[in-house]
Design an enzyme around this catalytic site. Sequence first.
Site, short mmCIF file in Angstrom:
data_model
loop_
_atom_site.label_atom_id
_atom_site.label_comp_id
_atom_site.label_asym_id
_atom_site.label_seq_id
_atom_site.Cartn_x
_atom_site.Cartn_y
_atom_site.Cartn_z
CG HIS A 1 49.98 44.56 -14.81
ND1 HIS A 1 50.25 45.01 -13.64
CD2 HIS A 1 50.82 43.61 -15.16
CE1 HIS A 1 51.90 43.56 -13.45
NE2 HIS A 1 51.62 43.14 -14.50
CG HIS B 1 57.75 47.33 -15.53
ND1 HIS B 1 56.87 47.93 -14.40
CD2 HIS B 1 57.94 46.19 -16.25
CE1 HIS B 1 56.28 46.77 -14.29
NE2 HIS B 1 56.58 45.72 -15.20
CG ASN B 2 54.44 46.69 -16.48
OD1 ASN B 2 54.70 45.81 -17.89
ND2 ASN B 2 53.03 46.11 -16.22
CD GLU C 1 56.50 45.31 -20.24
OE1 GLU C 1 55.93 44.33 -19.89
OE2 GLU C 1 56.77 45.94 -19.24
CD GLU D 1 54.34 40.06 -20.21
OE1 GLU D 1 53.94 39.38 -19.64
OE2 GLU D 1 55.56 40.46 -19.62
CG ASP E 1 52.13 43.67 -20.07
OD1 ASP E 1 53.50 43.08 -20.97
OD2 ASP E 1 52.14 43.42 -18.94
#
Length: 779
Positions: A377, A332-333, A362, A411, A364
Amino acid sequence: MQCICRQPKRTASQENILLEQSRRVAALNGIRLGLKDDKDLKFLLKGSQLLKVKSSSWRKERFYKLQEDCKTIWQESKKVLRSPESQIFSIEDIRDVRSGHKTEGMEKYAKDVPEYRCFSIIFKDQRKNLDLIASSEDDANHWIAGLGKIIAHSNSMNQKQKLQHWIHTCLRKADKNKDNKMSLKELKDFLKEVNIEVDDYHAKKIFQHCDKSKTEALEDDEIEEFYKILTERKEIDSIFQVYSDPEGFMSCQNLVRFLYEVQQEEDAVVAAPALIQRYEPNERAKRGNAMTKDGFLMYLLSDEGNIFNPSHRKVYQDMTQPLSHYLVSSSHNTYLMEDQITGPSSTEAYIRALTKGCRCVELDCWDGPNSEPVIYHGYTLTSKILFSDVIKAIKNYAFQTSPYPVIISLENHCSVEQQKVMAQHMTTILQDMLLVAPVDGNKSQFPSPEQLKGKILVKGKKLSRQEDPTNGNNNLEAEDVSDEDEAAEIEDESVKTKVEQKGKSDTLKLAKELSDTVVYCKSVHFEGFDDPSHPRAFYEMSSFSESKALKLAQESGTSFIHHNIRHLSRIYPAGWRTDSSNYSPVDLWNVGCQIVALNFQTAGTEMDVYQGRFQDNGFSGYVLKPEFLRDEQTKFNPKSITEGTWGTKKKLLLRIISGQQLPKVNKSKNSIVDPKVTIEIHGVQQDNNKKQTKVIENNGFNPNWNEEFTFDIEIPALALVRFVVEDFDMSTKNDFIGQYTLPFTSLKQGYRHIHLLTKNGDPYSSSTLFVFVNIQDCE
């Protein structure tokens, strides 16, 4: 006023003697490593000036040198009051040595220096990389090759050699006046160094037993005698005696009997002669096809004596099933090195995750300056990194640990123009690695990990008019699609304010070029489980927050399992986990969720269990789900277990016998650990359990528990076993010493060693538990 006692200055001849002794010790350690007269090792022992690089304005010359133990590097420091310990780092702490401009620091601050003079040391823990510039290509090559050889040779040493090397290093440390003799005081200091508290009476008794020359100092053979007493393993001697003859030899026939009856090894007849040839150090015994006590210990400390099934260290599962039939190691992230609000973002975080077997990372993505998309983030103060740099890192490290496919989970918050740049970067950097068309025209179900070997898949939004992403392109340029904004879920006041100011929209304009990179992983909002008369396309997948996913698992377990047979599901941590803490992945694996994303940068029980699960199947990042989580007719529900084909219930009997060379937690010289062991079962609710041994006071060197525990395991295919060693503290929280987690189905039976891992999941060189394992079918 207190007087300061100064050490008397040594004479030139004393200095020469010490120098010669130091050279002899270094030469001996070089031989132990299998690097006798190696020119790179000699260069490192001599040391050299290197430029240390920290920023564009901080580049300073420092002297670096390999210590005589061939295990530690000394670095010069200009800091005032810096402790001697902080100037040393262990070669065991090095994960990688990279030549050239292969770190962010080198890329940013050393581009003016030729690559052939540059190299970087990457550490296993969260320590910053050490970026260095040598004065010449030759010097750089010596450092890169020398460190590489020491790491490789240290890793290939057997446990006995590692123990011998470690003890001799500690002996040298305790020999304060460097006279190669050991006084009673030095012996006591040494025992504290190796983590064992011995009262004066026992210390004196050992000392007098070894001091055959009655000189009040141990030397040469007397030190070896002391070493033998110290490393005696009485618990293993007693096992050996049962199967050996009066002369101290275990015949091949008796070894077969031990392997078959005790170790439950089915191929004992074939294995026994091979083990004698591999581990027996005594040539006479080897010629007679027999094993001595030393060979028996070597076998029990080897991979074949490990609690983890060595055949599971390679890919052994069927890799030709649809992608949705596997659990997938997922981060995650991935860009974050620390917390979710202010921590640094780094390409190094992607490299660390990928080399830990992660197969889903991931990104973003947000609009950046100069038409270059950035990753960070959103709405927070985390630092930004270039999208293109991350794609380069993924390209370079995607398949170093595993050949099976990597999924890039996008994302996307970028404008249409920067989305086109993203698509272009992925296409030009990843080239043939990027999957842009269906495999073998497969349009009805996912291809297998085997078919997708060496491929990178993109998970993201898809233009809705192009109903079937596996059906070629259409002419649409851009279109509004539903937006997914996990960053907006963060429970932080400053983030909530920024989200409100932005006026969050439910839609996002998507560029056709980016849409075209999505083939098998189309992101959609979850609208409920399939209506059998109108099933969703297999390539549509949803992301769930941990709380939403756990609610579905609790209330609709069987439906969730059926959904996950055909579709991929991605789970991510709750918005309140701003400290990058993790949730337990087990309940979600139990309903067949594949992409259960954790914060890889955060150590703890959850990450231990995660790495324990993915240690299976050759550390490939893909683990095949049990049959009952893949069967279209399954009625399995982990929250309400009824009779079914979930496998035979098992009774697990564990005897925690002893520990070996547990590390010091508190570095204070007088601090000795008080170890206790906790055994945890992680699985379905009925199987979750925890039991612990008594505390052994003041002995981290060779604590002995000899305690038995029994566990009933309802669903063995979903259970994991975790062994945790802690330093007990009456008044505060226990300190973590080490742990090891493995799937129940990977347990080996009989007498086994557990090789403990650090908080960050890296192996200790010689810290082990010795246990007995027995598994029986329940009546």
